[in-house]
Design an enzyme around this catalytic site. Sequence first.
Site, PDB file in Angstrom:
ATOM      1  N   SER A 141      -9.510  -0.629   7.172  1.00 53.33           N
ATOM      2  CA  SER A 141      -9.016  -0.468   5.796  1.00 53.33           C
ATOM      3  C   SER A 141      -8.350  -1.680   5.176  1.00 53.33           C
ATOM      4  CB  SER A 141      -8.048   0.706   5.723  1.00 53.33           C
ATOM      5  OG  SER A 141      -8.778   1.896   5.714  1.00 53.33           O
ATOM      6  N   SER A 176      -9.659   2.001   3.131  1.00 49.05           N
ATOM      7  CA  SER A 176      -8.825   2.769   2.233  1.00 49.05           C
ATOM      8  C   SER A 176      -7.923   1.903   1.347  1.00 49.05           C
ATOM      9  CB  SER A 176      -7.942   3.728   3.040  1.00 49.05           C
ATOM     10  OG  SER A 176      -7.065   3.014   3.902  1.00 49.05           O
ATOM     11  N   LYS A 178       0.862  -1.185   0.000  1.00 45.89           N
ATOM     12  CA  LYS A 178       0.000   0.000   0.000  1.00 45.89           C
ATOM     13  C   LYS A 178       0.901   1.238   0.000  1.00 45.89           C
ATOM     14  CE  LYS A 178      -3.893   1.834   2.764  1.00 45.89           C
ATOM     15  NZ  LYS A 178      -4.698   1.578   3.986  1.00 45.89           N
TER      16      LYS A 178
END
Length: 512
Positions: free
Chosen positions: A179, A155, A80
């Site tokens: 997330s 997210s 990420k």
Amino acid sequence: MKDILTKSALELADLLAAGTITSVELTQACLDRIEALNPKINAFLHVDREGALATAADVDARRAAGEKLHRLAGVPIALKDNMVVRGMPTTCASKILQGWLPPYDATITVKIRQAGLPIVGKTNMDEFAMGSSTEHSAFGPTLNPWDTARIPGGSGGGSAAAVAAFMVPLALGSDTGGSIRQPGSVTGTVGAKPTYGAVSRYGLVAMASSLDQIGPVTRTVADAAALTELIGGHDPADSTSLNEPVPPLVEAARAVAEKGAIEGLRVGVVKELSGEGYAPDVLAAFNETVEKLRDAGADIVEVSCPSFDYALAAYYLIMPAEVSSNLARFDGIRYGIRVEPTQGPVTAQRVMAATREAGFGDEVKRRIILGTHVLSAGFFDAYYGSAQKVRTLIQRDFARVFEDVDVLVSPTAPTTAFKFGDKIDDPMAMYLNDIATIPANLAGVPAMSVPNAVSDEGLPVGFQIIAPAHGDQRMYEVAQLVETLSDDVVSQCPAAQWDEKSAQAGEVQEEK
Ligand code: GLN
């Protein structure tokens, strides 16, 4: 699609160890698929073809020379875009960090490098990990491989979509309020948030430090276990890092997969996390899995955690308070872009204001304002102070129910993937996606999402398992049991039918 792309990380590890495939072949296949699909899916913000292939070649050479390698050596991974890799862009999907090259490696990056996993690139996310749909990315949303008209969750939608679309077998996410787990739920992938402190946060760009935790995004429970074993463990560079060994998660999961049951397992169904507000298809899938656990011999009881009703409210006071403090470092002086005021004197304060005005998106600004407000002298006790008290009550609820049960279960998210645009203009509706995931962050306990069904609409559903702090091994055992008892979800993703050639020609399945 090449056959190897559909295999799990542990299957690939076996093929690599046996010499059936090389890491260069595998990494190349992932990179080719990323190149073909990414223009459409937008799961990656940065791809490091050269770096990944260099690592792969190095691992192949070391293996050929007979060196003893890490179990996952040669298996590609994506990170990420809020985890730093020296020299690789890290933007947190924000304009404010465009052009910044981190001068150091995160602890997870060091471990991944040492183990020899090629890092194929950095994945898309909501800006600074704030959101539940990736629609808050400054670089455009990621599309859900199950239905490209729908959100991949957030997210960490980029990591989840990359794994679901068979672009890469392993990815990392970060979970502050859900997330990793909510994107897992809406993309049919496995996602876990370890016990707070079990994985070092050093080199993770902080959102809300008392809640943030790095964890795995994979297609199988055993893969998540293997990745957690790799990234976990004590780190002197993170003062909140736990000083305890990582449990043998893969072995534990495998034992359960073989047996198909866990002796004496007591499962608590959280009343507050499975009734009103949850979509009928999600509840139906949840109840079916609970019945399967019962049939497999588990003792199922309903438990009540009344403070969970206030978890979302408490989270949206504590999280922005920490956000407002953590994001103060983005000042146009130390990192990323620098914007000077168009008129008037160029003072430090005016440069900071102009940079933050231009660099941050609306959701980030909303949270900084909210956080600054709740920390202000006149309101601190009423908001932040009360939220911390609620946090304690939630921890007590967990402690009380864990006296009687081994794990708690709930749906991971209240609905399956929703359509782009459905919630973007309504922050409250967006925030409600994390209603079931937030309590675990507030209490620091481990929690994970396992795909347990495909809805009538053809969308994946996720099942959440929450364990007591330090109970990660038990969580993985139950997750493995759920996976074993459920139909294979991941292979039903339409992306399994996409091949790179037609994708390149722009023929990836269009919106339903
Ligand atoms: N969706 C939640 C939020 O917007 C959770 C974010 C996260 O876990 N990083 O805050």
